[in-house]
Design an enzyme around this catalytic site. Sequence first.
Site, short mmCIF file in Angstrom:
data_model
loop_
_atom_site.label_atom_id
_atom_site.label_comp_id
_atom_site.label_asym_id
_atom_site.label_seq_id
_atom_site.Cartn_x
_atom_site.Cartn_y
_atom_site.Cartn_z
N LYS A 114 18.69 7.52 -73.12
CA LYS A 114 18.83 8.25 -73.42
C LYS A 114 18.73 9.62 -72.91
CE LYS A 114 22.14 6.53 -76.20
NZ LYS A 114 22.52 5.98 -77.60
N ARG A 137 21.70 9.46 -82.33
CA ARG A 137 21.68 8.61 -81.52
C ARG A 137 20.41 8.29 -81.72
NH1 ARG A 137 24.58 10.94 -76.28
NH2 ARG A 137 26.03 8.58 -75.88
N GLY A 154 24.25 -1.11 -77.59
CA GLY A 154 24.54 -1.58 -79.07
C GLY A 154 23.50 -2.19 -79.71
N MET A 204 21.01 -1.03 -81.51
CA MET A 204 20.47 -0.16 -82.39
C MET A 204 21.37 0.97 -82.72
SD MET A 204 17.28 1.22 -81.49
CE MET A 204 17.12 1.54 -79.61
N ARG A 206 23.24 6.04 -67.53
CA ARG A 206 22.07 5.27 -66.83
C ARG A 206 22.72 4.08 -65.91
NH1 ARG A 206 23.66 2.19 -72.91
NH2 ARG A 206 25.51 1.30 -72.41
N HIS A 239 14.53 -35.05 -67.93
CA HIS A 239 14.90 -35.70 -66.60
C HIS A 239 16.37 -35.49 -65.81
CE1 HIS A 239 16.50 -38.54 -64.17
NE2 HIS A 239 15.39 -39.02 -63.28
N ARG A 262 7.88 -36.55 -52.27
CA ARG A 262 7.56 -37.48 -53.86
C ARG A 262 7.77 -38.61 -52.59
NH1 ARG A 262 9.60 -32.06 -57.50
NH2 ARG A 262 11.05 -33.12 -55.92
N ARG A 300 3.84 -36.32 -49.64
CA ARG A 300 2.30 -37.06 -50.60
C ARG A 300 2.35 -38.29 -50.99
NH1 ARG A 300 3.78 -34.92 -56.78
NH2 ARG A 300 4.96 -36.70 -56.64
N GLU A 359 -5.39 -30.31 -58.24
CA GLU A 359 -4.46 -30.82 -59.43
C GLU A 359 -5.27 -31.18 -60.59
OE1 GLU A 359 -1.06 -33.05 -58.81
OE2 GLU A 359 -2.41 -34.46 -57.40
N SER A 373 -3.03 -28.38 -51.41
CA SER A 373 -1.79 -28.08 -52.04
C SER A 373 -2.17 -27.92 -53.75
CB SER A 373 -0.71 -28.88 -51.38
OG SER A 373 0.76 -28.64 -52.08
N THR A 431 0.47 -26.86 -59.43
CA THR A 431 -0.02 -26.44 -60.55
C THR A 431 0.60 -27.62 -61.91
OG1 THR A 431 1.70 -25.49 -59.45
CG2 THR A 431 -0.02 -24.28 -59.37
N ASP A 450 -0.15 -30.56 -63.05
CA ASP A 450 -0.98 -31.20 -63.06
C ASP A 450 -1.32 -30.34 -63.27
OD1 ASP A 450 -0.54 -34.13 -63.69
OD2 ASP A 450 0.57 -33.92 -61.67
N CYS A 478 2.72 -26.58 -55.05
CA CYS A 478 4.29 -27.28 -54.62
C CYS A 478 4.11 -27.57 -55.64
CB CYS A 478 3.58 -28.76 -54.04
SG CYS A 478 2.32 -29.82 -54.78
N TYR A 480 1.41 -20.57 -48.27
CA TYR A 480 2.94 -21.08 -48.57
C TYR A 480 2.41 -21.02 -50.20
CZ TYR A 480 2.08 -26.11 -48.17
OH TYR A 480 1.28 -26.88 -48.62
P1 ADP Z 1 25.05 3.25 -77.64
O1 ADP Z 1 23.81 3.12 -77.68
O2 ADP Z 1 25.78 2.19 -78.67
O3 ADP Z 1 26.05 3.00 -76.56
P2 ADP Z 1 25.86 5.77 -78.44
O4 ADP Z 1 24.56 6.75 -78.98
O5 ADP Z 1 25.60 6.45 -77.24
O6 ADP Z 1 25.02 4.48 -78.98
O7 ADP Z 1 26.84 6.54 -79.24
C1 ADP Z 1 28.11 5.72 -79.64
C2 ADP Z 1 29.27 6.62 -79.29
O8 ADP Z 1 29.93 7.46 -79.75
C3 ADP Z 1 29.78 6.52 -77.83
O9 ADP Z 1 30.32 5.96 -77.32
C4 ADP Z 1 28.94 8.07 -77.53
O10 ADP Z 1 29.92 8.69 -76.13
C5 ADP Z 1 29.76 8.57 -78.95
N1 ADP Z 1 29.23 9.76 -79.07
C6 ADP Z 1 27.47 10.18 -79.35
N2 ADP Z 1 27.21 11.28 -79.61
C7 ADP Z 1 28.51 11.85 -79.47
C8 ADP Z 1 28.72 13.44 -79.55
N3 ADP Z 1 27.67 14.19 -79.51
N4 ADP Z 1 29.79 13.59 -79.45
C9 ADP Z 1 30.95 12.75 -79.29
N5 ADP Z 1 30.49 10.80 -79.22
C10 ADP Z 1 29.19 10.85 -79.15
MG MG Z 2 26.17 5.03 -75.41
MG MG Z 3 0.91 -34.51 -59.54
#
Ligand code: ADP
Ligand code: MG
Ligand code: MG
Length: 907
Positions: free
Chosen positions: A28, A99, A108, A110, A372, A490, A596, A652, A779, A798, A801, A803, A865, A885
Amino acid sequence: MSSTKYVYLFGSHGTEGAAGMKNLLGGKGANLAEMCRLGIPVPPGFTISTEACTAYTTLGRERLLEMIRDEVLAGIRSVEAEMGKRFGDAADPLLLSVRSGARASMPGMMDTILNLGLNDEAVDGLARKAGNERFAWDSYRRFVQMYGDVVMGLKPVSKEEHDPFEVVIDMVKEARGVQLDTELDAADLKELVARFKALIRARIGRDFPVDPWEQLWGAIVAVFDSWNNDRARVYRELNDIPESWGTAVNVQAMVFGNLGDHSATGVAFTRDAGTGEDLFNGEFLVNAQGEDVVAGIRTPQQVSLVGSRRWAELALVSEAERAEHYPSLEELMPELYRQLIEAETTLENHFRDMQDLEFTIQEGRLWMLQTRNGKRTGAAMVRIAMEMLEQGMIDEKTALERVTPDRLNDLLHPVFDPRALAQAKPIARGLPASPGAATGQIVFFADEAETWAQRGRDVILVRQETSPEDLRGMSVAKGILTARGGMTSHAAVVARGMGKCCVSGCGAVHVDLKARTMTVDGTVYAEGDWISLNGSTGEVYYGRIATRDAELSGDFGKLMALTDKYRRLEIRTNADTPEEAAVARKFGATGIGLCRTEHMFFEGDRILAVREMILADGEAGRRKALAKLLPMQRSDFEGLFREMDGLPVTIRLLDPPLHEFVPHDDAGQMTMARDMGVSLGRIKLRVEQLHEFNPMLGHRGCRLGISFPEITEMQARAIFEAALNAKSRGTAVVPEIMVPLVGTIRELDQQAAVIRRVAEQVFAERGEAVHWMLGTMIETPRAALVADSIARSAEFFSFGTNDLTQMTMGFSRDDAGSFLPRYLKLGLYEHDPFRSIDQKGVGQLVEMAVAKGRATRPDIELGVCGEHGGDPASIGFFHRAGLRYVSCSPFRVPIARLAAAQAAIAS
Ligand code: ADP
Ligand code: MG
Ligand code: MG
């Protein structure tokens, strides 16, 4: 102050980070800096590096704060300068977001805190400055809630408890008689803040901090702490993210999407993450902040008009209603939409990959908050890679590297129609044993599955667990559901080989064979009822859900063609039947690496002849039974040769211990006695004689052919006669006869003599010959150690892996389930050695056998194999080891082709 730099600024006043600094700044932070460098509007801020997180883990809070204090102060000063506001100024406060952001994106997982810097005075300042009291209290309410949860730890104490803050919100909403958060006015929000604070005081025993600086330090430490919360730990485990990476912390000026009707917040993708279609798409909410869009509190609107119309069609919303209540951003704020398109185009062109974006609009001004590389389905991966290649954005190697081989699974199997799935009712969940989607009528017996299928019905075979006798029923069923058995049961292994959907070990399913019903959670389902299985998730549904076939042409076909241009490894397949061989050829297999033969022994009446052979008292009796098997084996091989026309077919000789072919239960033994016209006692005695303490290390492999050379004779004859028959029909044939479980060249030579004698006989009888090869499996560890000697007689090796792994590790795949999971959890092994080859240990034996084999016979043909032949990481290893192969199950052939191309590109 230490000399290490921990804080990196970003903003229009100067940016110290860049996209290449993900290890230090997290994904980020690095990309926020990169966006600033590209001139895209980003609220200014700074990133505290992952090194600070690592330092915090070892040194603790006080030392950390000492280390970063001056740099953080300087960072805040810089943000203040750019924003023209002061942090802690009650009259016009600068508010911050704090953040998290690790190297790999962990959406989501952390914690993030918004609107930091507010207190009872600042909220008034904010209200006055914005001329909007509701906005100020809405922001404050959110801040107290997030901070109370993340930093002060006011969370539900049990699974059953609701989020304590949400409970208070619901109470106030109910008292006001409103449904939506947006319907609460400034006074209501004020009341919420007071109640939240009281709740925190009562439950945590501390007051909510009023000092913005105290708030800031608390938030920074809490984000570092969130690296180790339960969610994040589980996510890291599932995604192989090392704990040592740590997270970075981003401190950034707030921008407000909740400032009224000219403000909004949203997320968007530069292409469709589900299908890969090159179409900008996303969702937003007017007058909202941060997580509201994903939280599902209100129905979000679509950014583009096309997307909005498509959404309305799916949601059964009329055009008039859509335009009035859910207009797109394109319609609502056309100028901002244009700016957003400009930003997304710049970003996709810059990163040359599909971007997942967060944006906020504050009173008519656009801010980008995150970018990202977007997560996507397997289908989207392929389409985006191939279209970007065509659009000249990436080169061929990059396109190949963009697709994760295992994700091709999503494309190779039928999938549920998404609309049909949305209405479906899940009833249970088992193990995702073999991917794909299946829908059909419940049948409890394998033979009945066959009769139903012959009448053109789609069936799901439901069993307690499956056994080799169920093979035919399994092969005609659309899907298989078992109550017992794991991922290597199985049912699971066979279904994967067939490329058939299977959910195994579904404990909630109770099968009553007498009543022909299954019970799940008290509900009874009868034979003939429709159910559906998702073998990719393990879900079981009641009812019939429409499925869609796999799409193997188009972009997928182009990707596959590209793999052939780069890979050095040939990809063969493990196939025991002409049907499997045909599937594998369709997927691009260049031969059969393992047939087999014993798998053919279970079908229909054959098992009777096999049992007769096992039960016979002497050689004469065995030969009589084998004579019955000969034509059946011959026709099997003819079918394989026909399908693989011109390509090598490795066969085999009989491998498993004989006890696998006899029934162990009374009923089965009684039937066997009747079928064969002998006494039950005799059957029981023979079964008992076949008992072994360690069957995997017992009377099996070439040991069978050495004890009973007539078995080898029959199999060799069937192969040569089939080859000659095929040849006479104009099919090119290259049989490779493989002797299993050899440990010394003398075993191989003993069997080779039998096979050569049969070859000469058959060729003399027919007055014609075919070219064939003799080889062995490597094997047993001993075979690898003396591979130079074995290569004197073997024209090919062959590597078996499976056995080789079990004998080298000293534990069997079938028994490892009781302890291996704990081993993996404790990190005693990095991964399951039966899934991905143990390169450090077992791999050495492979490398040694390769070197020794080549020393004796420079042109020796080398392949693999075992199941590892379909595992991308193992394929990388086999490529480096210089094999010719790998051979894998038919449905893994495309995955192996791609993995082989990636291995070639990497080296
Ligand atoms: P996550 O990694 O869980 O997406 P983020 O750090 O991206 O967490 O933030 C969670 C939410 O808060 C996101 O929707 C982001 O757009 C919003 N947010 C983060 N920083 C700001 C900011 N400086 N101003 C307004 N909204 C923010
Ligand atoms: Mg985010
Ligand atoms: Mg065997």
